[in-house]
Design a protein around this motif. Structure first.
Motif, PDB file in Angstrom:
ATOM      1  N   UNK A  50       0.844  -1.099  -0.139  1.00  0.00           N
ATOM      2  CA  UNK A  50      -0.016  -0.028  -0.139  1.00  0.00           C
ATOM      3  C   UNK A  50       0.847   1.362  -0.130  1.00  0.00           C
ATOM      4  N   UNK A  51       2.020   1.378   0.685  1.00  0.00           N
ATOM      5  CA  UNK A  51       2.819   2.516   0.931  1.00  0.00           C
ATOM      6  C   UNK A  51       3.761   2.459  -0.334  1.00  0.00           C
ATOM      7  N   UNK A  52       3.936   1.382  -0.945  1.00  0.00           N
ATOM      8  CA  UNK A  52       4.828   1.433  -2.194  1.00  0.00           C
ATOM      9  C   UNK A  52       3.954   2.023  -3.372  1.00  0.00           C
ATOM     10  N   UNK A  84       0.419  12.597   2.110  1.00  0.00           N
ATOM     11  CA  UNK A  84       0.401  11.485   3.225  1.00  0.00           C
ATOM     12  C   UNK A  84      -0.206  12.430   4.467  1.00  0.00           C
ATOM     13  N   UNK A  85       0.345  13.455   4.647  1.00  0.00           N
ATOM     14  CA  UNK A  85       0.062  14.378   5.785  1.00  0.00           C
ATOM     15  C   UNK A  85       1.347  14.436   6.760  1.00  0.00           C
ATOM     16  N   UNK A  86       1.620  15.515   7.524  1.00  0.00           N
ATOM     17  CA  UNK A  86       2.832  15.486   8.385  1.00  0.00           C
ATOM     18  C   UNK A  86       2.735  14.473   9.480  1.00  0.00           C
ATOM     19  N   UNK A  87       1.328  14.080  10.089  1.00  0.00           N
ATOM     20  CA  UNK A  87       1.404  13.225  11.086  1.00  0.00           C
ATOM     21  C   UNK A  87       1.802  11.751  10.751  1.00  0.00           C
ATOM     22  N   UNK A  88       1.395  11.370   9.520  1.00  0.00           N
ATOM     23  CA  UNK A  88       1.962   9.934   8.932  1.00  0.00           C
ATOM     24  C   UNK A  88       3.345  10.052   8.816  1.00  0.00           C
ATOM     25  N   UNK A  89       3.794  10.889   8.130  1.00  0.00           N
ATOM     26  CA  UNK A  89       5.300  11.130   7.845  1.00  0.00           C
ATOM     27  C   UNK A  89       6.094  10.916   9.167  1.00  0.00           C
ATOM     28  N   UNK A  90       5.767  11.686   9.866  1.00  0.00           N
ATOM     29  CA  UNK A  90       6.436  11.754  11.234  1.00  0.00           C
ATOM     30  C   UNK A  90       6.396  10.402  12.167  1.00  0.00           C
ATOM     31  N   UNK A  91       5.226   9.991  12.156  1.00  0.00           N
ATOM     32  CA  UNK A  91       5.110   8.768  12.850  1.00  0.00           C
ATOM     33  C   UNK A  91       5.817   7.499  12.022  1.00  0.00           C
TER      34      UNK A  91
END
Length: 202
Positions: free
Chosen positions: A104-106, A160-167
């Motif tokens: 999914x991420x790829x 993807x959003x800051x929250x997802x990238x940081x997490x």
């Protein structure tokens, strides 16, 4: 994990990467999509190659890409363009991924990258006929470098959003810290830690 990709025109059902110009391998949309894959490749590596082990294949003359380039049906480049003007099977093959990638991420990283190239009207550089000798940006040498590129990525933070990238970065940095407690990050040898960590998961 080589990922083949093309787009279908929703109105006509035709391959949107097919070029009607005999001097161009890809349509303008296909070229912009390709340029987006290249522009975001280093940050996307955090998703296409999410393990410490995966970066050991980014070496010259190993039939794996080590720099951000594309070529016409060339197996040493990062993105391999397959087809010819007017060929309905024209598509791009991104050769950067590893089998341990989250599908999914790829896939999301490729869609976001390609759409970014289209939205910004990017143009790819000339194709590389000698992929291991062409002057170009190098792929990240390890997962830590890929995460640094991801941290700075406007494309992925926007899509993807800051929250997802940081997490995601926090999780992967914890993985790197566990590895570094036992071995240098740039070691080319496959360690016991990698076997223990990844065999159970993948």
């Amino acid at each position: 994990w080589h990922l083949h990709q093309s787009l279908i025109d929703a109105k006509t059902g035709a391959n949107a990467f097919v070029s009607n110009d005999p001097s161009e391998l890809l349509s303008p949309l296909g070229r912009a999509w390709l340029a987006g894959l290249l522009a975001n490749a280093k940050a996307a590596a955090a998703f296409t190659t999410p393990t410490i082990n995966g970066y050991k294949r980014y070496r010259a003359y190993a039939l794996a890409p080590d720099r951000v380039i594309w070529g016409r049906d060339n197996r040493g480049v990062m993105v391999r363009a397959i087809g010819w003007p007017g060929d309905p099977s024209t598509h791009l093959e991104n050769r950067i991924g590893e089998p341990a990638a989250n599908p999914y991420l790829y896939l999301a990283s490729q869609v976001a990258s390609g759409l970014d190239g289209v939205a910004r009207g990017l143009t790819p550089p000339p194709s590389a006929d000698t992929p291991y000798e062409t002057e170009a940006e190098r792929m990240p040498k390890n997962l830590s470098e890929a995460l640094e590129d991801l941290h700075l990525s406007r494309c992925f933070r926007g899509e993807l959003g800051d929250f997802f990238v940081d997490y995601y970065s926090r999780i992967k940095n914890a993985e790197i810290a566990r590895f570094r407690a036992e071995q240098p990050l740039d070691s080319m040898e496959v360690s016991y830690w990698e076997q223990k960590e990844y065999f159970d998961l993948f």
